[in-house]
Structure formats: C-alpha cells, structure tokens
Scaffold this active site. Structure first.
Site, short mmCIF file in Angstrom:
data_model
loop_
_atom_site.label_atom_id
_atom_site.label_comp_id
_atom_site.label_asym_id
_atom_site.label_seq_id
_atom_site.Cartn_x
_atom_site.Cartn_y
_atom_site.Cartn_z
N LYS A 272 -6.41 -10.86 -3.14
CA LYS A 272 -6.02 -9.90 -4.16
C LYS A 272 -4.51 -9.67 -4.08
O LYS A 272 -3.99 -9.42 -2.99
CB LYS A 272 -6.77 -8.57 -3.97
CG LYS A 272 -8.25 -8.68 -4.30
CD LYS A 272 -8.97 -7.37 -4.18
CE LYS A 272 -10.44 -7.52 -4.50
NZ LYS A 272 -10.73 -7.83 -5.91
N ARG A 347 -21.29 -11.43 -6.19
CA ARG A 347 -22.42 -12.14 -6.83
C ARG A 347 -23.01 -13.18 -5.89
O ARG A 347 -24.20 -13.48 -5.96
CB ARG A 347 -21.95 -12.73 -8.16
CG ARG A 347 -20.85 -13.73 -8.03
CD ARG A 347 -20.15 -14.03 -9.36
NE ARG A 347 -19.25 -12.94 -9.79
CZ ARG A 347 -18.53 -12.98 -10.91
NH1 ARG A 347 -18.60 -14.03 -11.72
NH2 ARG A 347 -17.74 -11.99 -11.24
N1 BES Z 1 -15.05 -5.88 -5.80
C1 BES Z 1 -14.45 -6.51 -6.90
C2 BES Z 1 -14.65 -5.74 -8.22
C3 BES Z 1 -13.98 -4.41 -8.33
C4 BES Z 1 -12.75 -4.29 -8.93
C5 BES Z 1 -14.62 -3.27 -7.90
C6 BES Z 1 -12.15 -3.06 -9.06
C7 BES Z 1 -14.03 -2.02 -8.03
C8 BES Z 1 -12.79 -1.92 -8.62
C9 BES Z 1 -15.05 -7.90 -7.09
O1 BES Z 1 -15.48 -8.54 -5.95
C10 BES Z 1 -13.98 -8.76 -7.68
O2 BES Z 1 -13.01 -9.01 -7.02
N2 BES Z 1 -14.20 -9.18 -8.91
C11 BES Z 1 -13.28 -9.99 -9.60
C12 BES Z 1 -14.04 -11.09 -10.28
C13 BES Z 1 -13.16 -12.16 -10.84
C14 BES Z 1 -12.53 -12.97 -9.72
C15 BES Z 1 -14.01 -13.05 -11.70
C16 BES Z 1 -12.57 -9.09 -10.62
O3 BES Z 1 -13.23 -8.23 -11.19
O4 BES Z 1 -11.38 -9.27 -10.81
MN MN Z 2 -13.88 -9.64 -5.01
#
Ligand code: BES
Ligand code: MN
Ligand code: ZN
Length: 490
Positions: A272, A347
C-alpha cells in the site's frame, strides 16, 4: 453501571438528572408534564422558553433545578414528530442522554421516554443499547486516561417496569458489540492471529461452545492454498478459527458466519502506498472481530439455531517468503487463482473459509469483510454493501439490520463483470478492473460457493468511525454484530 426497569413516575423519581423526551407537538405543558413543572417551580417552562426548545429530533436542553428539588438537573430531549419515531431514533436518543449525563458527572439518571411501536420490551432494549454503546470508552492503551470512567451508577427506565428481560438481552448483544470494538481498535502488535484464536478459545470455555483451531499443517492438509498463500510472508502462524454454538435439542436451522481476519494488511508485495491508509489496516480483521462478537452474544442468548463462526486469520506482510504478484494458488475446492494483485488478499483467505463453511452443510452462509475500498467509495462510511445469491436470505438480513439500526444496501452480482477476472493461465485472477471493484470482489467469492444460500457483506466503511455518530464513539464501531445476532435470532 446498572440499568433498571421501573414503574416509578417522573413525579416520584429522585436522583441526579432526569431526562424527559418531548415530541414537537407535545410542548404544551399539560398533564404529568405540568405537574412535574409545578413541582420543579416552573423550571421546565422556563427552559423551553429560554432555549427556544422546539422538540426537534436530536435537540437537547439541560439545566440545574433549584437546590430544594428532588432532582438536581433536568434534560429535555427532542423526539421530533411522533409519527416519525422509530426504534433506532430511540437508540440514538438514549445515546445522547447518556453522553449528557456523563458530561454532567451524574451518578443517577432517570429516563422518561415514550414506548415505540407499542413494544415496551424492544423500547427498553434499544434504550439499553444506546446507553451502553455511547458510554463505552477504550482506555486500554493510555497510561493515564484523560477521559475518566463515567460516574454513572444507575439508570432507571421510568414507565418500563417489568422489562428487565429486554434490558438483559440487550446487554448480552452489547457485550458482543464491545468485544468487536475492542478487537478492531487494538493495534496489530496486540491483536494477532494467535490472540484471535485465543479469544475464540476464551469464548468457547466461558460459554460452553466448541472450538477447533486449524494450524498451518491442518490447513495444508485441507488444501487451503489461497489462505496459505496470503499467510506465507508473515512471521506469525496463521490460525483457521472454527467456533461452534450448538443448541440443546434439534436446531431449527444451521448457519455459518465467516469473517475476514486480516490482523494487518500491508498490501503484500503490491504494498500500500502513502495515502492508502496503511496505518489503519489493523481494522482489516473487522469481519472476524464482529464474528467473535456475535459468537459471544449468541452464546449467552442461546437461540435454537446451530451457528458456526469461522475465520481464516493471518497478516498480509512482505518478506523473502512472500507470495509474488503473478503466483498461482490453488484453493481447497481445486480452483486455481492467478494473483495479479497481492493487496486483494481478503478474498483469497475467504475463498478457503467459504469452501470450509459449505462442507458443514449449513442452511445459509454469511460472510463479512473489510473487502474493498471500492465499496467505501460507493456507499460511504455508514452503509455496508450486501450481495446475495438468495433473495430470501437478503431480505432476512435487511430486516435484521432494520431492527438493529445498521445500514446495508443491496448491490448486484452482475455476472458479466466476471469477464474482467478471466485469467489466460489460471481459472481466474484475484483482481479485475478498477470499475465495479466491490462487485468483482463479490463475484470472486461466489466462485467458492456451490449451492448454499450465501450473502456477502462488504463492511469496509462502517467498521470504523472517525467521529462520534449516533451510538458510535470515534473509533471501532462493532458493526455489524447487532445485525448478525438479530439475523440468527430471527
Ligand atoms: N483491506 C482492504 C480494503 C479496505 C480499504 C478496507 C480501505 C478498509 C478501508 C483490501 O484488502 C484491499 O486492499 N483491497 C484493494 C483491492 C484492490 C487491490 C483490487 C482495494 O480496495 O484497493
Ligand atoms: Mn488488501
Ligand atoms: Zn485487506
């Protein structure tokens, strides 16, 4: 602090602070209100006039009463128009009253509010929830809390005599919401897959549930390659948690609740970036936290339903052992996944957890997950996405949510969008295009369910609140424990 149901009237109650609810159309000082006003030497009339109090929903006015009076302070709370009053409005009203009583450093509080929907038990329950949830404060990580424990010792619910059972049921639900809040609020160096498993074991031994923790080797035997792919980089062992509540006698239904349990989500090698909220990713076990919270409540409420509480708990980290972008993983149902983004890890863990849940031959499976930023963008902070293969199950969850005062919005399982998840080399990729990101995530999960009615809740927004909002204080909310519990009870 103790909440008591009593038939004592506002005229006879004595104590530190008395809260009286008033409708917009109920401001003429007549009947009991007139008697109380007279007893308090005209204070209520003066307060209404001086504060230009109109009874608008959410409005409050507080004043000190003359020192000879049987009560020391009075709170007037606006209830809006009587035809608009709903249970959740009462829950929020009770939260507002509790916050004022705390600020006023009251020890004893009397609350006089009308009965909603002619249902005194439900009214007592929502008032109880509002009070406890508003007063809950988390001082675990401060050596000297600025915000001292509330002084409130007793709360009397006037005119609700005989409703102690409703209060006690609500307190069981509240204990689950608070457990979820505390798990989610605790940082990733405190709440780990190991401590999550220990929490499940504690609930099991305290309330007589059965628990099984699958260790890494057990998960390997089950072929949980998707979950283990995510877990690879962490120095902490993954824990696959399976807690079961079994009622006495034949269960009316068998249900499974599956929560995403990432105790930290760094993104993995697709790490991230700055501004992505990496420092908030301790909350990525919000699904698992609410699952354990629901277990704690259900274990005490003892419904005639068998419930399985499941979470594949791990961290998404980076190290020389980390899964690479492009790796192909095989889930426990034999399906292969090309990991085109290691940050779409939730997922992957849920895939194996859903396959496991379906093998238990339950009547319905609900998963809950802080799954996508896309859902947060679509629905904002207060509303969770809801996807379901079964309209009856979706309707059950919506009605449980209504009772609970938690918000969900049903989203489409638009099959066509799964085209975006096609992989040239494996059965599917784990990430599709940016557009419709919460829908493709739901469609991905659906690949791991055969025919059991299933619903998916994307709770990325509501698990955390940046500011005080209704019964929530700033921080972890414990969403959606109340909906899960009311769904199981329904
Ligand atoms: N845990 C995150 C989603 C999330 C984002 C939860 C903000 C709470 C607040 C999840 O694992 C993630 O990183 N999702 C990505 C998916 C993408 C790579 C397709 C996202 O939402 O950016
Ligand atoms: Mn994630
Ligand atoms: Zn995540």
């Amino acid at each position: 602090m103790e909440i008591k149901a009593t038939d004592t009237s506002t005229l006879d109650w004595t104590g530190d602070i008395l809260a009286v609810g008033l409708f917009e159309e109920g401001l003429e000082i007549t009947g009991d209100l007139a008697k109380l006003n007279e007893k308090l030497s005209g204070t209520i009339e003066e307060l209404i006039a001086e504060e230009e109090f109109e009874g608008k929903s959410g409005s409050t006015a507080v004043t000190r009463v003359g020192s000879k009076a049987p009560i020391r302070k009075i709170i007037l709370v606006g209830l809006g128009k009587s035809e608009d009053l709903k249970l959740d409005g009462m829950r929020r009203t009770a939260a507002a009253i509790a916050r004022i009583a705390k600020k006023q450093k009251s020890k004893t509080l009397g609350i006089s509010l009308p009965i909603v929907n002619e249902d005194p038990a439900a009214t007592a329950a929502v008032i109880t929830e509002g009070i406890h949830l508003a007063l809950h404060q988390d001082n675990r990580f401060k050596s000297e809390p600025e915000d001292k424990e509330p002084k409130l010792e007793t709360v009397d619910l006037l005119g609700l005599g005989g409703q102690q059972e409703g209060i006690s049921r609500a307190e069981k639900i509240v204990s689950g919401v608070i457990l979820a809040r505390e798990l989610v609020a605790a940082p990733a160096n405190e709440v780990t897959p190991i401590t999550m498993a220990e929490t499940a074991q504690d609930i099991a031994s305290k309330y007589g549930l059965s628990v099984k923790i699958l260790e890494k080797e057990d998960c390997e035997k089950e072929g949980m390659g998707a979950f283990l792919g995510v877990a690879k980089a962490s120095d902490l062992p993954p824990k696959f948690i399976h807690l079961t509540y079994t009622p006495e006698g034949t269960p009316r239904r068998k249900l499974a609740i599956v929560g995403k349990g990432l105790t930290f989500d760094s993104g993995g090698l697709n790490i991230k970036g700055s501004g992505s909220g990496i420092e908030t990713m301790k909350m990525d076990m919000g699904g698992a936290g609410a699952t354990l919270g629901a277990a704690k409540a259900i274990a005490q409420l003892k419904p005639d339903v068998e419930v399985h509480f499941i979470s594949a708990a791990t961290e998404n980290m980076i190290s020389g052992r980390a899964m690479h972008p492009g790796d192909i993983l095989k889930a426990s149902n034999g399906k292969t996944i090309e990991v085109n983004n290691t940050d779409a890890e939730g997922r992957l863990t849920l895939a194996d957890a859903l396959v496991f849940a379906e093998k238990l031959e339950v009547d319905a499976i609900v998963d809950l997950a802080t799954l996508t930023g896309a859902c947060l963008i679509a629905l904002g902070k207060d509303i969770s996405g809801l996807w379901s293969t079964d309209e009856k199950l979706a309707a059950e969850i919506k009605s449980a949510a209504e009772v609970s005062g938690e918000k969900f919005w049903q989203m489409p399982l638009e099959e066509k969008y799964f085209e975006g998840m096609k992989s040239p080399i494996a059965d599917m990729k784990n990430t599709g295009p940016r557009a419709g990101g919460s829908i493709t995530a739901a469609l991905f999960l659906k690949q791991f369910i055969k025919d059991t009615p299933w619903a998916h809740l994307d709770i990325a927004g509501p698990v955390w609140s940046d500011k005080e909002n209704g019964v929530n204080n700033s921080g972890a909310t414990g969403f959606p424990v109340r909906t899960l519990v009311n769904w199981v009870l329904s």
